[in-house]
Design a protein around this motif. Sequence first.
Motif, PDB file in Angstrom:
ATOM      1  N   ALA A 140      12.415  38.844  49.838  1.00  0.00           N
ATOM      2  CA  ALA A 140      13.357  39.656  49.070  1.00  0.00           C
ATOM      3  C   ALA A 140      14.313  38.769  48.282  1.00  0.00           C
ATOM      4  O   ALA A 140      14.604  39.029  47.102  1.00  0.00           O
ATOM      5  CB  ALA A 140      14.141  40.577  50.001  1.00  0.00           C
ATOM      6  N   TYR A 141      14.808  37.713  48.917  1.00  0.00           N
ATOM      7  CA  TYR A 141      15.715  36.779  48.231  1.00  0.00           C
ATOM      8  C   TYR A 141      15.025  36.146  47.029  1.00  0.00           C
ATOM      9  O   TYR A 141      15.601  36.044  45.939  1.00  0.00           O
ATOM     10  CB  TYR A 141      16.168  35.711  49.219  1.00  0.00           C
ATOM     11  CG  TYR A 141      16.990  34.608  48.589  1.00  0.00           C
ATOM     12  CD1 TYR A 141      18.320  34.818  48.228  1.00  0.00           C
ATOM     13  CD2 TYR A 141      16.430  33.361  48.345  1.00  0.00           C
ATOM     14  CE1 TYR A 141      19.074  33.806  47.644  1.00  0.00           C
ATOM     15  CE2 TYR A 141      17.173  32.344  47.758  1.00  0.00           C
ATOM     16  CZ  TYR A 141      18.483  32.568  47.413  1.00  0.00           C
ATOM     17  OH  TYR A 141      19.220  31.566  46.822  1.00  0.00           O
ATOM     18  N   ARG A 142      13.783  35.725  47.201  1.00  0.00           N
ATOM     19  CA  ARG A 142      13.024  35.103  46.107  1.00  0.00           C
ATOM     20  C   ARG A 142      12.835  36.090  44.959  1.00  0.00           C
ATOM     21  O   ARG A 142      12.992  35.737  43.786  1.00  0.00           O
ATOM     22  CB  ARG A 142      11.675  34.628  46.637  1.00  0.00           C
ATOM     23  CG  ARG A 142      10.756  34.000  45.602  1.00  0.00           C
ATOM     24  CD  ARG A 142       9.530  33.424  46.264  1.00  0.00           C
ATOM     25  NE  ARG A 142       8.860  34.410  47.097  1.00  0.00           N
ATOM     26  CZ  ARG A 142       7.910  34.109  47.988  1.00  0.00           C
ATOM     27  NH1 ARG A 142       7.556  32.854  48.174  1.00  0.00           N
ATOM     28  NH2 ARG A 142       7.337  35.059  48.710  1.00  0.00           N
ATOM     29  N   THR A 143      12.506  37.330  45.275  1.00  0.00           N
ATOM     30  CA  THR A 143      12.330  38.357  44.255  1.00  0.00           C
ATOM     31  C   THR A 143      13.637  38.627  43.509  1.00  0.00           C
ATOM     32  O   THR A 143      13.645  38.823  42.295  1.00  0.00           O
ATOM     33  CB  THR A 143      11.814  39.656  44.901  1.00  0.00           C
ATOM     34  OG1 THR A 143      10.573  39.385  45.571  1.00  0.00           O
ATOM     35  CG2 THR A 143      11.592  40.739  43.861  1.00  0.00           C
ATOM     36  N   ASP A 144      14.758  38.611  44.238  1.00  0.00           N
ATOM     37  CA  ASP A 144      16.059  38.929  43.640  1.00  0.00           C
ATOM     38  C   ASP A 144      16.640  37.785  42.814  1.00  0.00           C
ATOM     39  O   ASP A 144      17.273  38.013  41.775  1.00  0.00           O
ATOM     40  CB  ASP A 144      17.063  39.301  44.739  1.00  0.00           C
ATOM     41  CG  ASP A 144      16.717  40.599  45.440  1.00  0.00           C
ATOM     42  OD1 ASP A 144      15.782  41.286  44.997  1.00  0.00           O
ATOM     43  OD2 ASP A 144      17.376  40.917  46.453  1.00  0.00           O
ATOM     44  N   VAL A 145      16.464  36.538  43.267  1.00  0.00           N
ATOM     45  CA  VAL A 145      17.202  35.423  42.680  1.00  0.00           C
ATOM     46  C   VAL A 145      16.493  34.774  41.505  1.00  0.00           C
ATOM     47  O   VAL A 145      17.137  34.209  40.618  1.00  0.00           O
ATOM     48  CB  VAL A 145      17.528  34.365  43.765  1.00  0.00           C
ATOM     49  CG1 VAL A 145      16.313  33.465  44.043  1.00  0.00           C
ATOM     50  CG2 VAL A 145      18.735  33.519  43.365  1.00  0.00           C
TER      51      VAL A 145
END
Length: 417
Positions: A131-136
């Motif tokens: 999720a962090y990778r998708t968001d950032v």
Amino acid sequence: MTFNDYLDIFRNRRIGAMLVLGFASGLPLALTSGTLQAWMTVEGLDIKTIGFFSLVGQAYIFKFLWAPLMDRYTPPLLGRRRGWLVLTQIALVAGIIGMAFSPPREALWLLAAMAVLVAFASASQDIVFDAYRTDVLHKEERGVGAAVSVLGYRLAMLVSGGLALWLADRVLGWQNMYLLMAGLMGIGIVMALFAPEPEAAARPPRSLQEAVVGPLRDFFSRHGAWLLLLLIVLYKLGDAFAGSPSTTFLIRGVGFSAGEVGIVNKTLGLIATIIGALFGGMLMIRLGLYRSLMLFGILQAVSNLGYWVLAVTPKALWTMATAIGIENLCGGMGPAAFVALLMALCNRSFSATQYALLSALAAIGRVYVGPTAGYMVEAFGWAPFYLATVVFALPGVVLLWGMRGTVGRYEAEARAE
């Protein structure tokens, strides 16, 4: 995109975070799969018991069940993504230490319980990291970001796989090696504390009901949703079958020592993974998502033939090195495009849940083929088994070709964001 633009992408903090957090994400997996398999093999446990131990990884299949909690709720420190990262990594350190003190012959059930705990915490860490990778990541960074995170992941797999086997066999013993791996998880904790926040944070779900229902409603409203889910299951099926008993095959089937398997993975496997991940990221920029998926899917299937060659030729270190080198080269390239596809399919408001659901489907093969692979090897032998893994890879490639228009539309939408 020029070569200088490509280099600029590699220089930013977001890509650096992908490398280190990818390493933290990949480190626990081998400790509950290939490395644990080697420990149990050296201790003399039978192939059926070893095969059924692959079921401890079911957390990777069912992680979408608790992913909505991580979308909805925010820990008191470090925000919605980084806060959960730190908590899951602390749990991983505790679980890996527990495995170190649970030898297979003396404490098999305790070892199973600790392995389940590590798999659960690892799957939870994956939920948040994905999720962090998708968001950032910015849209133009997704291909390279996926490649770099896969590189970190594969490096960790080699450290907790090939290097860990060599250390356990020649230097530290199994208990101290697992304690060392627990210490290495501290790298991920440090990075999670200092990683950058997304520049434009997405709105979290307002209620737990929205966190559960919203991601499903959003995904299944899309064109070709069911076929996309089938593609995700089938795309890496042949690779999952080939990799499931590979450590036992090299040690028991061919006759190499655990140290020999470890040292080859540590050297040629490391070099091939680095080349594959970086070259895969560059190819994705030039080829685009669909053509990269097709090329890498074919290469994944072909790379399985290396293990078949090992099964039908006399034992030799150079043939093992060649097979492992080809597998790691293709293994470094393929996941980059696959991860980019999953990111393109996620809505940032529900990225933890949607990515968890999609990646859980991708993990079905890796988790559930273990018992089937064990029975196939006993029934037919190693050489026919590895030929069959090439056949198992073909349905995913054929389905991808049939869905080229659908995948192309999602690729175009991602570029237009």
